[in-house]
Design a protein around this motif. Structure first.
Motif, mmCIF file in Angstrom:
data_model
loop_
_atom_site.group_PDB
_atom_site.id
_atom_site.type_symbol
_atom_site.label_atom_id
_atom_site.label_comp_id
_atom_site.label_asym_id
_atom_site.label_seq_id
_atom_site.Cartn_x
_atom_site.Cartn_y
_atom_site.Cartn_z
ATOM 1 N N GLU A 6 10.336 -7.122 -10.515
ATOM 2 C CA GLU A 6 10.168 -6.894 -9.079
ATOM 3 C C GLU A 6 9.762 -8.190 -8.386
ATOM 4 O O GLU A 6 9.139 -9.076 -8.989
ATOM 5 N N LEU A 20 11.143 -5.254 -0.900
ATOM 6 C CA LEU A 20 10.983 -5.422 -2.336
ATOM 7 C C LEU A 20 12.350 -5.460 -3.010
ATOM 8 O O LEU A 20 13.263 -4.748 -2.597
ATOM 9 N N SER A 21 12.444 -6.282 -4.030
ATOM 10 C CA SER A 21 13.670 -6.362 -4.818
ATOM 11 C C SER A 21 13.337 -6.111 -6.280
ATOM 12 O O SER A 21 12.246 -6.419 -6.742
ATOM 13 N N CYS A 22 14.296 -5.561 -6.985
ATOM 14 C CA CYS A 22 14.153 -5.332 -8.413
ATOM 15 C C CYS A 22 15.458 -5.718 -9.087
ATOM 16 O O CYS A 22 16.522 -5.195 -8.746
ATOM 17 N N TRP A 36 11.554 3.657 -7.175
ATOM 18 C CA TRP A 36 10.304 2.954 -6.893
ATOM 19 C C TRP A 36 9.154 3.952 -6.938
ATOM 20 O O TRP A 36 9.255 5.049 -6.379
ATOM 21 N N TYR A 79 16.671 -2.297 -3.976
ATOM 22 C CA TYR A 79 15.826 -2.842 -2.926
ATOM 23 C C TYR A 79 15.030 -1.714 -2.269
ATOM 24 O O TYR A 79 15.469 -0.562 -2.228
ATOM 25 N N TYR A 93 3.570 -1.674 -6.493
ATOM 26 C CA TYR A 93 4.863 -0.995 -6.472
ATOM 27 C C TYR A 93 5.650 -1.336 -7.729
ATOM 28 O O TYR A 93 5.798 -2.515 -8.070
ATOM 29 N N TYR A 94 6.142 -0.294 -8.384
ATOM 30 C CA TYR A 94 6.863 -0.444 -9.639
ATOM 31 C C TYR A 94 8.318 -0.011 -9.482
ATOM 32 O O TYR A 94 8.603 1.033 -8.882
ATOM 33 N N CYS A 95 9.188 -0.790 -10.060
ATOM 34 C CA CYS A 95 10.593 -0.436 -10.158
ATOM 35 C C CYS A 95 10.814 0.279 -11.488
ATOM 36 O O CYS A 95 10.172 -0.065 -12.503
ATOM 37 N N THR A 118 4.638 -5.136 -8.390
ATOM 38 C CA THR A 118 4.369 -6.166 -7.384
ATOM 39 C C THR A 118 3.385 -5.602 -6.374
ATOM 40 O O THR A 118 3.509 -4.449 -5.947
#
Length: 124
Positions: A6, A20-22, A36, A79, A93-95, A118
């Motif tokens: 992330e 946010l990106s993963c 997410w 995203y 925040y978790y992907c 993140t």
């Protein structure tokens, strides 16, 4: 082996936005769902949003109209656009990703792979 990484977290004021990106690497299937979750201090991890391989979207009630989940064309990116952020959105925040297309996407046990998280902090 699948790895999720992330990025995009940070500190923002109330009403601000973050994206946010993963990025998923390894043998992730195009049929996998990605989602997410978040965990605030002292609270259990909770579902935020998910997108299936076919493009179905799922959101927690508390983010509807503020957050948007999307998936990259290559299916290995996901995203989370977060607008109108509130202090109560502060969390790690978790992907997450599944191995296949089936599951109850609002439940964390459905997911097989997790990122390290993140931090998102919203100041009042």
């Amino acid at each position: 082996q699948v790895q999720l990484v992330e990025s995009g977290g940070g500190l923002v004021q109330t009403g601000g936005s973050l994206r946010l990106s993963c990025a998923a690497s390894g043998r992730i299937l195009s049929s996998a769902a990605m989602g997410w979750f978040r965990q605030a201090p002292g609270k259990v991890r909770e579902f935020v949003a998910a997108v299936t391989w076919s493009g179905l979207l799922y959101y927690a009630d508390f983010v509807k109209g503020r957050f948007t989940i999307s998936r990259g064309n290559a299916k290995n990116m996901v995203y989370l656009q977060m607008n109108s952020l509130k202090p109560e959105d502060t969390a790690v925040y978790y992907c997450a990703a599944t191995r296949g297309p089936n599951g109850i996407y609002r439940v964390d046990a459905t997911y097989d792979y997790w990122g390290q998280g993140t931090q998102v902090t919203v100041s009042s």
